[in-house]
Design an enzyme around this catalytic site. Structure first.
Site, short mmCIF file in Angstrom:
data_model
loop_
_atom_site.label_atom_id
_atom_site.label_comp_id
_atom_site.label_asym_id
_atom_site.label_seq_id
_atom_site.Cartn_x
_atom_site.Cartn_y
_atom_site.Cartn_z
N SER A 1 0.84 -1.19 0.00
CA SER A 1 0.00 0.00 0.00
C SER A 1 0.87 1.24 0.00
CB SER A 1 -0.92 0.00 1.22
OG SER A 1 -0.15 0.11 2.41
N LYS A 2 0.23 2.40 -0.03
CA LYS A 2 0.97 3.67 -0.10
C LYS A 2 1.92 3.84 1.08
CE LYS A 2 -2.51 6.21 -2.74
NZ LYS A 2 -3.45 7.34 -2.75
N ARG A 3 1.55 3.29 2.23
CA ARG A 3 2.40 3.49 3.41
C ARG A 3 3.73 2.76 3.29
NH1 ARG A 3 2.22 -0.78 7.07
NH2 ARG A 3 0.67 -2.38 6.65
N HIS A 4 3.83 1.83 2.34
CA HIS A 4 5.09 1.11 2.15
C HIS A 4 6.07 1.89 1.28
CE1 HIS A 4 2.55 -2.53 3.19
NE2 HIS A 4 3.56 -2.61 4.04
N GLY A 5 5.64 3.01 0.75
CA GLY A 5 6.54 3.79 -0.09
C GLY A 5 6.10 3.78 -1.53
#
Length: 468
Positions: free
Chosen positions: A240-244
């Site tokens: 997801s976006k939080r992984h970069g």
């Protein structure tokens, strides 16, 4: 049978890194078998499909070198053909018109929830007399799905996968406004494009059962399905976006080379023994669907960076200079001069072995691009204390008198000076590094001096003695 694969993204956003891997696996299998690799833009969702997203997908594929063997097919442009197939299914009794209103469908779902039944469509119009059709209601057209038995898929990755037909409802193929749905369009396009192998994410596995039923209803052969596990983040959770970075363009902007990204993506869910660093020619030779893993893969940004460093180090000097010139111009606020280009060309072999990404290469190349007087880091200033300046002042006349200016010449002068002064080499070389680069870290300082040239190197030393 000649293999034909396809990558079929929906243009609702950037080219996701998982989508890029799907495209790569389709491309590899087509190349491995001597077949064709096609691209289909599945833009049937007109509200969410955007020209910008299409451009991002095409640009990302071009950057990776995964351009299709034929012009892209745009699914929405084939809607008349999709409708034609629906009309054929109606004639065959494999489809029917459903006049349920949105309110009736909502009531149907609520009743099923209360009775703790499945909220799937209950087949109200499946066998109802069309003469009962209400006035003023535009019907949807539903597929008459088999209600008994099982639908079985021999998946090339997942193995034999079975679902009871009673678990699936009659899906909508044509909306009330006459537009075809994704599920129907995919089947028609796969058939008409001659797709033999559909390699895609395993989030499409449930779709494959419905699509197989439509293939069977039309008397068409379904492609071989190969549903590959999704990519997870380093923590094992769905990426997801939080992984970069998620989009291919983000990896490009972060300074990864396309061949490094391709090499790394190959290793996410597929492997060839313990091979880590290999060319796409090798990957084409080795690739087989049978070797795709069933389990999800975890992205590891550290491994990607390490792999990218190898590709940077292996890249031609001219290519790397082309890649770093825009960044250097942005940092210096001016065009890169021929003098600087010559320095970069002379020093790139050492510079490129020290960088993991293109922005890092820009940063460590700046020592050849900055104007005098230099800005010194705190660590460089400590090396340029009174003692350091004194050592440089003693060394300067010998460098000034140098006959010729090569790495070997400078090294011999500095080593001879340190020996004559009874100093360890580092006592002289460290302040010299600070004077020439403004930092305490760089490629070999004798090489740096040679690359800078005599005039520039002596000028930087004089500046350090006077101003540091």
């Amino acid at each position: 049978m000649s293999v034909v694969t396809r990558f079929a993204p929906s243009p609702t956003g950037f080219l996701h890194i998982g989508g890029a891997r799907t495209a790569l696996f389709n491309w590899l299998y087509a190349r491995h078998t001597g077949g064709k690799y096609l691209l289909r833009i599945e833009d049937t969702d007109r509200k969410r499909s955007t020209p910008g997203a299409i451009d991002a997908i095409l640009g990302g594929l071009d950057w990776l070198g995964l351009t299709p063997d034929e012009a892209p097919v745009y699914q929405f442009s084939r809607r008349d053909r999709h409708v034609e197939v629906v009309e054929e299914l109606l004639k065959r009794g494999q489809a029917y018109r459903c006049y349920c209103t949105p309110e009736e469908l909502a009531e149907m779902r609520e009743k099923a929830k209360v009775e703790k039944r499945s909220t799937r469509y209950d087949g109200t119009w499946r066998d109802r007399d069309p003469a009962d059709a209400p006035v003023g209601i535009d019907p949807v057209i539903r597929f008459r799905a088999p209600q008994d038995g099982e639908t079985v898929i021999q998946d090339a990755v997942q193995g034999t996968v079975t679902v009871a037909n009673s678990e699936m409802d009659d899906l909508i193929m044509l909306r009330a406004d006459g537009t075809p749905t994704y599920m129907l369009s995919v089947v028609v396009d796969d058939h008409d494009m001659g797709i033999t192998h559909a390699i895609r994410g395993d989030d499409h596995l449930t779709n494959a059962f419905r699509q197989t039923q439509i293939f069977q209803a039309m008397g068409w052969d379904a492609p071989v399905y190969a549903h590959i596990p999704l990519i997870h983040g380093p923590d094992g959770a769905k990426l997801s976006k939080r992984h970069g970075a998620l989009g291919v363009e983000a990896y490009r902007d972060m300074g990864y080379l396309p061949e490094a990204v391709l090499n790394y993506l190959c290793r996410l869910g597929w492997s060839h023994g313990d091979d880590e660093f290999f060319s796409m020619e090798d990957a084409v030779s080795w690739f087989d669907i049978a070797d795709i893993n069933k389990g999800a893969s975890r992205i590891d940004f550290e491994k990607l960076a390490n792999l990218n460093a190898k590709y940077i180090d292996a890249s031609p000097v001219e290519r790397l200079i082309d890649l770093i010139v825009p960044g250097i111009a942005e940092k210096t606020g001016k065009p890169v001069s021929d003098t600087v280009l010559n320095r970069l060309t002379a020093g790139m072999d050492s510079l490129k072995s020290r960088a993991e990404t293109i922005p890092q290469l820009v940063d460590i190349s700046m020592l050849y691009c900055i104007d005098r007087p230099l800005d010194y880091t705190d660590k460089a200033r400590k090396l340029l204390d009174d003692e350091g300046k004194a050592r440089l002042a003693d060394l300067l006349p010998k460098l000034t008198a140098a006959d010729g200016w090569t790495q070997e010449t400078v090294e011999n002068i500095v080593k001879s000076h340190a020996e004559d002064a009874g100093e360890k080499l580092g006592k002289v070389a460290q302040p010299l590094r600070a004077a020439l680069t403004g930092t305490n870290v760089s490629p070999g300082i004798f090489e740096v001096a040679a690359v800078l040239g005599k005039e520039e190197a002596l000028g930087r030393i004089e500046d350090a003695i006077a101003h540091a």
